[in-house]
Design a protein around this motif. Sequence first.
Motif, PDB file in Angstrom:
ATOM      1  N   UNK A 241       0.806  -1.238   0.000  1.00 18.57           N
ATOM      2  CA  UNK A 241       0.000   0.000   0.000  1.00 18.57           C
ATOM      3  C   UNK A 241       0.831   1.278   0.000  1.00 18.57           C
ATOM      4  N   UNK A 242       2.003   1.226   0.658  1.00 16.72           N
ATOM      5  CA  UNK A 242       2.866   2.405   0.714  1.00 16.72           C
ATOM      6  C   UNK A 242       3.808   2.452  -0.483  1.00 16.72           C
ATOM      7  N   UNK A 243       4.365   1.283  -0.835  1.00 16.70           N
ATOM      8  CA  UNK A 243       5.406   1.227  -1.869  1.00 16.70           C
ATOM      9  C   UNK A 243       4.846   1.396  -3.279  1.00 16.70           C
ATOM     10  N   UNK A 244       3.625   0.924  -3.507  1.00 18.36           N
ATOM     11  CA  UNK A 244       3.076   0.921  -4.871  1.00 18.36           C
ATOM     12  C   UNK A 244       3.029   2.313  -5.500  1.00 18.36           C
ATOM     13  N   UNK A 245       2.488   3.335  -4.809  1.00 15.61           N
ATOM     14  CA  UNK A 245       2.498   4.677  -5.417  1.00 15.61           C
ATOM     15  C   UNK A 245       3.906   5.189  -5.707  1.00 15.61           C
ATOM     16  N   UNK A 246       4.869   4.867  -4.803  1.00 10.97           N
ATOM     17  CA  UNK A 246       6.237   5.311  -5.019  1.00 10.97           C
ATOM     18  C   UNK A 246       6.873   4.614  -6.209  1.00 10.97           C
ATOM     19  N   UNK A 247       6.614   3.311  -6.334  1.00 11.49           N
ATOM     20  CA  UNK A 247       7.160   2.553  -7.463  1.00 11.49           C
ATOM     21  C   UNK A 247       6.621   3.097  -8.778  1.00 11.49           C
ATOM     22  N   UNK A 248       5.320   3.342  -8.821  1.00  9.59           N
ATOM     23  CA  UNK A 248       4.728   3.910 -10.046  1.00  9.59           C
ATOM     24  C   UNK A 248       5.299   5.293 -10.353  1.00  9.59           C
ATOM     25  N   UNK A 250       8.311   6.383  -9.590  1.00 12.41           N
ATOM     26  CA  UNK A 250       9.658   6.222 -10.128  1.00 12.41           C
ATOM     27  C   UNK A 250       9.632   5.613 -11.532  1.00 12.41           C
ATOM     28  N   UNK A 251       8.681   4.719 -11.789  1.00 14.90           N
ATOM     29  CA  UNK A 251       8.565   4.135 -13.133  1.00 14.90           C
ATOM     30  C   UNK A 251       8.315   5.228 -14.169  1.00 14.90           C
ATOM     31  N   UNK A 252       7.398   6.119 -13.843  1.00 12.64           N
ATOM     32  CA  UNK A 252       7.074   7.212 -14.766  1.00 12.64           C
ATOM     33  C   UNK A 252       8.256   8.170 -14.898  1.00 12.64           C
ATOM     34  N   UNK A 253       8.859   8.536 -13.756  1.00  8.10           N
ATOM     35  CA  UNK A 253       9.960   9.506 -13.765  1.00  8.10           C
ATOM     36  C   UNK A 253      11.138   8.994 -14.587  1.00  8.10           C
ATOM     37  N   UNK A 254      11.486   7.741 -14.406  1.00  5.44           N
ATOM     38  CA  UNK A 254      12.624   7.189 -15.137  1.00  5.44           C
ATOM     39  C   UNK A 254      12.297   7.000 -16.606  1.00  5.44           C
ATOM     40  N   UNK A 255      11.052   6.671 -16.908  1.00  6.14           N
ATOM     41  CA  UNK A 255      10.633   6.511 -18.302  1.00  6.14           C
ATOM     42  C   UNK A 255      10.698   7.849 -19.035  1.00  6.14           C
ATOM     43  N   UNK A 258      14.211   9.037 -19.706  1.00 10.24           N
ATOM     44  CA  UNK A 258      14.822   8.360 -20.851  1.00 10.24           C
ATOM     45  C   UNK A 258      14.186   8.762 -22.177  1.00 10.24           C
ATOM     46  N   UNK A 259      13.324   9.777 -22.133  1.00 12.13           N
ATOM     47  CA  UNK A 259      12.746  10.300 -23.366  1.00 12.13           C
ATOM     48  C   UNK A 259      11.404   9.719 -23.741  1.00 12.13           C
ATOM     49  N   UNK A 260      10.789   8.960 -22.850  1.00 15.40           N
ATOM     50  CA  UNK A 260       9.503   8.340 -23.161  1.00 15.40           C
ATOM     51  C   UNK A 260       8.325   9.240 -22.824  1.00 15.40           C
ATOM     52  N   UNK A 261       7.188   8.909 -23.392  1.00 19.79           N
ATOM     53  CA  UNK A 261       5.939   9.624 -23.111  1.00 19.79           C
ATOM     54  C   UNK A 261       5.284   8.964 -21.905  1.00 19.79           C
ATOM     55  N   UNK A 262       4.968   9.728 -20.844  1.00 18.49           N
ATOM     56  CA  UNK A 262       4.373   9.123 -19.642  1.00 18.49           C
ATOM     57  C   UNK A 262       3.085   8.358 -19.917  1.00 18.49           C
ATOM     58  N   UNK A 263       2.404   8.674 -21.027  1.00 18.33           N
ATOM     59  CA  UNK A 263       1.176   7.960 -21.370  1.00 18.33           C
ATOM     60  C   UNK A 263       1.464   6.525 -21.835  1.00 18.33           C
ATOM     61  N   UNK A 343      13.961  -4.000 -11.745  1.00 16.73           N
ATOM     62  CA  UNK A 343      12.953  -4.499 -12.676  1.00 16.73           C
ATOM     63  C   UNK A 343      11.603  -3.847 -12.482  1.00 16.73           C
ATOM     64  N   UNK A 344      11.305  -3.436 -11.245  1.00 15.79           N
ATOM     65  CA  UNK A 344      10.027  -2.792 -10.949  1.00 15.79           C
ATOM     66  C   UNK A 344       9.937  -1.371 -11.494  1.00 15.79           C
ATOM     67  N   UNK A 345      11.072  -0.689 -11.619  1.00 15.44           N
ATOM     68  CA  UNK A 345      11.013   0.741 -11.945  1.00 15.44           C
ATOM     69  C   UNK A 345      11.620   1.115 -13.291  1.00 15.44           C
ATOM     70  N   UNK A 346      12.402   0.236 -13.904  1.00 17.15           N
ATOM     71  CA  UNK A 346      13.088   0.579 -15.154  1.00 17.15           C
ATOM     72  C   UNK A 346      12.411  -0.112 -16.329  1.00 17.15           C
TER      73      UNK A 346
END
Length: 384
Positions: A241-248, A250-255, A258-263, A343-346
């Motif tokens: 419950x706490x980690x999931x929002x943070x993981x998401x 970081x997934x978006x931020x790192x994406x 790297x030049x990706x579209x957050x969508x 693997x969860x965030x990259x």
Amino acid sequence: MSDLSWIYDYGFLGIRLFELPSLMVCLLLIIILSYKFTIPVIQRLTLALHCFLPFILNDVLFKVTYMPDQLKYWRGVNAIRNGDLGLVAAFFSDENVLQASAFFAVMPFPTPVSPISLGFYNTFLYIFLFFILYAKNIFTKVSLWFYLLFPSMALYTALSLRETLILFFMVLAVVYARESKVFKSILCMVPIYLIKFQNFYIVGPVVLLYFIFNVAKKGMGLTKALIIGVIGLISLLASAPIALPLVNKFRVAMFVEDGGDPKDIELISGVGDFVLQGLTSGFYFLSKPLPWEATSALQFIQSFENLLVLGILFLITRQAWIKSPDRLAFWLLFLALSMSVYGLVVANYGTAVRYRYAFVMMYILFVCADCSVKKLFPKKSAVA
């Protein structure tokens, strides 16, 4: 900050002429330490050839802007060397780019005149780490040649990035842990925290467990490894419950970084998906990009490197299991933890290769050392 664009007035060859003093520093280090430790000629030549890699990567195999972070570190070191930014201020900055730049700035090299300059700083670290591992008898024949010939290792230790600094301090932290030198090991953890805190939270517990279980001499034991694995799974469930929002996040931020579209990034949808990806993303992170996923020539080459490295990992792990499963269990936990976290965030394939190679290198170095893996294909009598 001083204008750094003057170097481009000298053209392709002119830029590289300015780098000759840095090249000579690296070659001189090889000559001196090879003489001191009586390194075989073939290993000296391999190290010497590595010194020329910075010349043929940026703006030859690919444009320097392909990995634009290099420009940030280049500008950061120049800002410190030129007096535009204080060294202490850089160390205590909130920007880890500047903190990494501070470590580069104190190295015994001329001021970096071009974006390829820090590639020689990193080559120096690569060479120096080789001789530390050689002197401390960490290498076996397998790990030594993997260190010298691992393509991703060669690539990222010749670029103007922070990854070599991170690898250098992570390896030393474990080396000193093997020797029960607590203070030196902790001291090596400080730069990791400053430069890349994610790796600190991966390597820190690993070093702590290494001390607690005295892994190099006694191993961890399969039962203890299984218990720790179960505790890890329970912790994953409890923290969802706490980690999931943070993981998401970081997934978006790192994406995006790297030049990706957050969508275009697929978010983890719930606790079940979080646990499933936590358990499976590690192996995928270890193997991506697969050949059919590659989107560039470099990624296509890296995909075949991945297949070769997976084969080598299998062969080394198989022998380690036969020789010392108690010690191997510890390093399997280390590899699973590091690969799962990233693997969860990259999502980006190139970034995965860049972040992964250091952990693969550490796994092979210390599995071979702790489990005495000296050949990929030993005779049956040798492992019986």
